[in-house]
Design an enzyme around this catalytic site. Structure first.
Site, PDB file in Angstrom:
ATOM      1  N   HIS A  89      12.023  10.281  30.946  1.00 44.30           N
ATOM      2  CA  HIS A  89      13.122   9.509  30.526  1.00 44.30           C
ATOM      3  C   HIS A  89      12.806   8.431  29.543  1.00 44.30           C
ATOM      4  O   HIS A  89      11.918   8.057  29.296  1.00 44.30           O
ATOM      5  CB  HIS A  89      13.994   9.063  31.855  1.00 44.30           C
ATOM      6  CG  HIS A  89      13.102   7.617  32.422  1.00 44.30           C
ATOM      7  ND1 HIS A  89      12.958   6.461  31.678  1.00 44.30           N
ATOM      8  CD2 HIS A  89      12.069   7.701  33.470  1.00 44.30           C
ATOM      9  CE1 HIS A  89      12.137   5.667  32.572  1.00 44.30           C
ATOM     10  NE2 HIS A  89      11.665   6.438  33.664  1.00 44.30           N
TER      11      HIS A  89
ATOM     12  N   GLU B 132      11.078   9.054  41.040  1.00 47.76           N
ATOM     13  CA  GLU B 132       9.967   8.293  41.148  1.00 47.76           C
ATOM     14  C   GLU B 132       9.734   7.783  42.254  1.00 47.76           C
ATOM     15  O   GLU B 132      10.388   7.643  43.373  1.00 47.76           O
ATOM     16  CB  GLU B 132      10.190   7.150  40.048  1.00 47.76           C
ATOM     17  CG  GLU B 132       8.961   6.139  39.648  1.00 47.76           C
ATOM     18  CD  GLU B 132       7.798   6.954  38.973  1.00 47.76           C
ATOM     19  OE1 GLU B 132       7.302   7.403  40.020  1.00 47.76           O
ATOM     20  OE2 GLU B 132       7.615   6.709  37.998  1.00 47.76           O
TER      21      GLU B 132
END
Length: 195
Positions: free
Chosen positions: A8, A81
């Site tokens: 990202h 994550e």
């Protein structure tokens, strides 16, 4: 099969060098620009499907890529994550001061020690590995984009190249960076890193 692994774009948490995994930071302006650049780099391949972590920074990056390429985005929970629990939103120095013993334990055994209120690196890697194996089985012979996070992408690369946990720290993926792997009959080759 080809996997394009996209980290990202940048967030305030990245810029401030904080521990954050489950904290839902949005992309900052630089991160939005990185997502656009990633989309431009991916276009020549072109992918057939985009998977993303459910966290906002990854979803925003994936949607930017999807809009540019005319593809919808599939959210896959396993690609999120690591959950840093009570360490979320703290800098290294703050963690060392507030959790000195646990920090020492984690520094000695970053793989197995569970972060207070969160998960261990091993738990995160097993979750991510399962998600990626499901994607690989479903999309053999396709070009697939996976938008995820630094720790997750490190593990995907290390796992698919056969390095396991010994290779985890040997890869650095910059915000908006792309890693490209080709997989032929289960044999993976890293073709580009931060390309």
């Amino acid at each position: 099969m080809e996997l394009l692994l996209v980290r990202h774009g940048e967030t305030a948490g990245n810029r401030e060098k904080l521990f954050f995994g489950s904290t839902d930071y949005p992309l900052n302006e630089n991160g939005r620009n990185q997502a656009k650049m990633a989309a431009e780099k991916i276009k020549p391949f072109p992918p057939t499907v985009i998977y993303t972590s459910p966290l906002l920074r990854a979803v925003q990056t994936a949607r930017c890529i999807g809009e540019y390429l005319g593809l919808s985005v599939i959210v896959k929970d396993g690609l999120r994550e690591m959950d840093f629990g009570l360490w979320e939103g703290l800098a290294y120095q703050q963690i060392q001061e507030k959790f000195p013993i646990k920090w020492q334990d984690w520094s000695r055994d970053w793989w197995g020690v569970k972060v207070p209120g969160g998960e261990s690196t091993c738990e995160m890697c097993m979750r991510v590995g399962k998600a990626v194996e499901e994607i690989i089985q479903k999309h053999a012979n396709e070009q697939v984009v996976i938008v995820s996070h630094h720790g997750c992408i490190r593990w995907i690369i290390s796992h698919l190249l056969g390095f396991g946990k010994d290779g985890y720290w040997r890869f650095r993926i910059e915000p908006g960076g792309i890693a490209r792997l080709q997989i032929t009959e289960g044999f993976a080759v890293l073709c580009a890193l931060n390309g």
